[in-house]
Design an enzyme around this catalytic site. Sequence first.
Site, PDB file in Angstrom:
ATOM      1  N   GLY A  51       1.579  34.599  63.239  1.00 30.38           N
ATOM      2  CA  GLY A  51       2.327  33.349  63.148  1.00 30.38           C
ATOM      3  C   GLY A  51       3.226  33.175  64.346  1.00 30.38           C
ATOM      4  O   GLY A  51       3.070  33.839  65.371  1.00 30.38           O
ATOM      5  N   GLY A  52       4.191  32.288  64.221  1.00 29.45           N
ATOM      6  CA  GLY A  52       5.070  32.023  65.333  1.00 29.45           C
ATOM      7  C   GLY A  52       6.081  33.119  65.582  1.00 29.45           C
ATOM      8  O   GLY A  52       6.602  33.250  66.691  1.00 29.45           O
ATOM      9  N   MET A  53       6.369  33.945  64.576  1.00 28.13           N
ATOM     10  CA  MET A  53       7.400  34.967  64.696  1.00 28.13           C
ATOM     11  C   MET A  53       6.848  36.385  64.606  1.00 28.13           C
ATOM     12  O   MET A  53       7.374  37.301  65.233  1.00 28.13           O
ATOM     13  CB  MET A  53       8.453  34.768  63.601  1.00 28.13           C
ATOM     14  CG  MET A  53       9.611  35.755  63.635  1.00 28.13           C
ATOM     15  SD  MET A  53      10.767  35.551  62.260  1.00 28.13           S
ATOM     16  CE  MET A  53       9.865  36.364  60.927  1.00 28.13           C
ATOM     17  N   ALA A  54       5.793  36.573  63.831  1.00 28.22           N
ATOM     18  CA  ALA A  54       5.355  37.929  63.521  1.00 28.22           C
ATOM     19  C   ALA A  54       3.836  38.014  63.424  1.00 28.22           C
ATOM     20  O   ALA A  54       3.134  37.004  63.343  1.00 28.22           O
ATOM     21  CB  ALA A  54       5.987  38.399  62.205  1.00 28.22           C
TER      22      ALA A  54
ATOM     23  N   LYS B   6       3.815  43.962  58.603  1.00 27.98           N
ATOM     24  CA  LYS B   6       4.273  42.816  59.385  1.00 27.98           C
ATOM     25  C   LYS B   6       5.272  43.277  60.435  1.00 27.98           C
ATOM     26  O   LYS B   6       6.227  43.995  60.124  1.00 27.98           O
ATOM     27  CB  LYS B   6       4.940  41.797  58.445  1.00 27.98           C
ATOM     28  CG  LYS B   6       5.398  40.501  59.093  1.00 27.98           C
ATOM     29  CD  LYS B   6       5.920  39.559  58.005  1.00 27.98           C
ATOM     30  CE  LYS B   6       6.310  38.203  58.564  1.00 27.98           C
ATOM     31  NZ  LYS B   6       6.769  37.286  57.494  1.00 27.98           N
TER      32      LYS B   6
ATOM     33  N   ASP C  59      10.059  27.178  52.596  1.00 29.84           N
ATOM     34  CA  ASP C  59       8.853  27.084  53.420  1.00 29.84           C
ATOM     35  C   ASP C  59       7.597  27.231  52.565  1.00 29.84           C
ATOM     36  O   ASP C  59       6.584  27.759  53.019  1.00 29.84           O
ATOM     37  CB  ASP C  59       8.881  28.168  54.506  1.00 29.84           C
ATOM     38  CG  ASP C  59       7.879  27.893  55.629  1.00 29.84           C
ATOM     39  OD1 ASP C  59       7.540  26.710  55.851  1.00 29.84           O
ATOM     40  OD2 ASP C  59       7.427  28.856  56.277  1.00 29.84           O
TER      41      ASP C  59
ATOM     42  N   LEU D 137      -4.560  41.062  60.755  1.00 25.04           N
ATOM     43  CA  LEU D 137      -4.833  40.189  59.616  1.00 25.04           C
ATOM     44  C   LEU D 137      -4.435  38.748  59.892  1.00 25.04           C
ATOM     45  O   LEU D 137      -5.055  37.819  59.392  1.00 25.04           O
ATOM     46  CB  LEU D 137      -4.081  40.710  58.380  1.00 25.04           C
ATOM     47  CG  LEU D 137      -4.448  40.137  57.021  1.00 25.04           C
ATOM     48  CD1 LEU D 137      -5.924  40.354  56.725  1.00 25.04           C
ATOM     49  CD2 LEU D 137      -3.608  40.796  55.936  1.00 25.04           C
TER      50      LEU D 137
ATOM     51  N   VAL E  62       0.671  40.302  61.337  1.00 23.98           N
ATOM     52  CA  VAL E  62       0.400  41.106  60.152  1.00 23.98           C
ATOM     53  C   VAL E  62      -0.888  41.892  60.362  1.00 23.98           C
ATOM     54  O   VAL E  62      -1.893  41.355  60.836  1.00 23.98           O
ATOM     55  CB  VAL E  62       0.294  40.231  58.882  1.00 23.98           C
ATOM     56  CG1 VAL E  62       0.077  41.110  57.656  1.00 23.98           C
ATOM     57  CG2 VAL E  62       1.550  39.384  58.709  1.00 23.98           C
TER      58      VAL E  62
END
Length: 562
Positions: A256-259, A279, A381, A253, A261
């Site tokens: 991002g920079g960390m995870a 996630k 954020d 889906l 989905v």
Amino acid sequence: MPARRPPGFLRSDFLRQQEPAQPSAAPGPNSRRTKRGEEVKGLGTPPRFTGVAQSAKVDRVRERKPMGLQTLTFKSIHQELSFLRAHARVTRLVDMILEDCLARGLGLEVALDVFLSQCARLLGASSGFVQLRGTQGPVLTRRFGPAALRKQQLSAAEGVHPFERGQLLVKNLAFGPAQFGAFGLVVEDLPAKEIPLARALVDAMGEQLDNTVLTFIALSDGASPAQRLDELAVAESFRPKARFGRYELLSPLGTGGMAQVFVARQKGPEGVGRLVALKRILPYLLDEPEIVEQFLDEARVSLQLAHANLAVVYDFGRTPGGYYLAMELVKGPSLAAVLARMQALEPRIAGAILVQTLHGLHAAHELCGDDGRPLDLVHRDLSPQNVMIGFDGTVKVLDFGIALTRDKRSQTELGIIKGKPLYMSPEQAMGEPIDRRSDLFAAGLILYEALTGERPFKRETADTTLDAIIEEPVHRHPRVPRKVWKVLSRALEKDRRQRHSNALELARDIEAAMEPVAPDELGKAVREQFADAYRAVQAWTMATAPQGTSAETKQGTGTDGR
């Protein structure tokens, strides 16, 4: 006027980035002292090498410089080192992504999504795409970011092409003379003299991607890449065929920079189960204690949140593949996707989105711990990417990954700032202690952008953006009605004491000034703008068997319609 933010807090991309100095007990040139005397640390300055030591270090890196990059020129040794390290990082990144995705049965869609997001972060790109083509045309397209990349951009020739406020850098994917796709990234506000370096890195990324795709598709005797891609598309071999705990992965889906989905299915009796957004931490970050702790913090906070305008988290767990969160699958686009497609919104539509967003924020701000005391939660954020608009007209706030609570305040070092620079408050940009009114400033910036299609503090770099947030005023835009500006200007006050005291107070003022549409009217407007994505979501909802999917989903359309 607030004090200037000390330099060196952020760097926007590798072309401007310098290597951080090693930590030292003594304050560095990018540190300052607060009124209390604490040291406030920036990212530091590049390490200095002199004489033989500097020459030897550069030569060691240059020995690994690919032949295709020998003609590039650099304005400094530090820029060359930064570029060559970025190039080496691409190689390592692709290897890790491929190994993880093949080992876990996650499929090529997942690998391409992670590759796109990480390459975009490395280059400071806002958007990008990968398209694989069979003998009859595209068989798999994955997109990253809010840019509305159309057919003409996806089929653009290799090279540099003007695109909206920047350039689209395209690299063909090929096996010998046979092309089987393309890869591109959108860079904005990049000086012309730096375009060749950016293009060289995109070319290097594309060459690594060639190898990744060819390894995945495993060419059979006599088959061309395009023919093999045709075979895999028919067999739906690009999709995940894996599980995380009780969840079956259906489709990527977003990343991002960390995870990352996924759309996933929680299977129940007789094969019936609900769809969730699952996630997981990106695999190569599992050894980073700070990243893992941030993910655990998000789980702890999110499992306590319960409100109609907050995404519900159902489950948290760990598998051999790492930690995961199972949360409500919001069936609709992000506000970022809406703004990318519609530019500016009608005031009553924008007001409806912001009022619901603020109600969700207020519920989070009012959250209490097990001891009955307020947690003093701050999102930190809030941005259009973290505001989802359901096709039923319900707005959800999500991603409390860097949220700050009462218990975390004493552990947070003064001067370390987190969040997206474009939507930070002045106090957040200066690394000062923050409270819920910081989120209200972010909400004001989001409303301004929704009404005007412009980001009032967007500048060439992250540093100059933060300086603008701290020092420069925001003036009324012609598209902002005067009665709305009276509310909005208060939300955007530099001095937090002059802002609204809480999100509910700001929501009530927006309602009075903007007369927002009802949720059903908001949902109708979003369904009309994202008709293809709405049909894809309906297909997912009706699918009760693992093989149930839709053409739009296989082509990479998520709930954002990308």
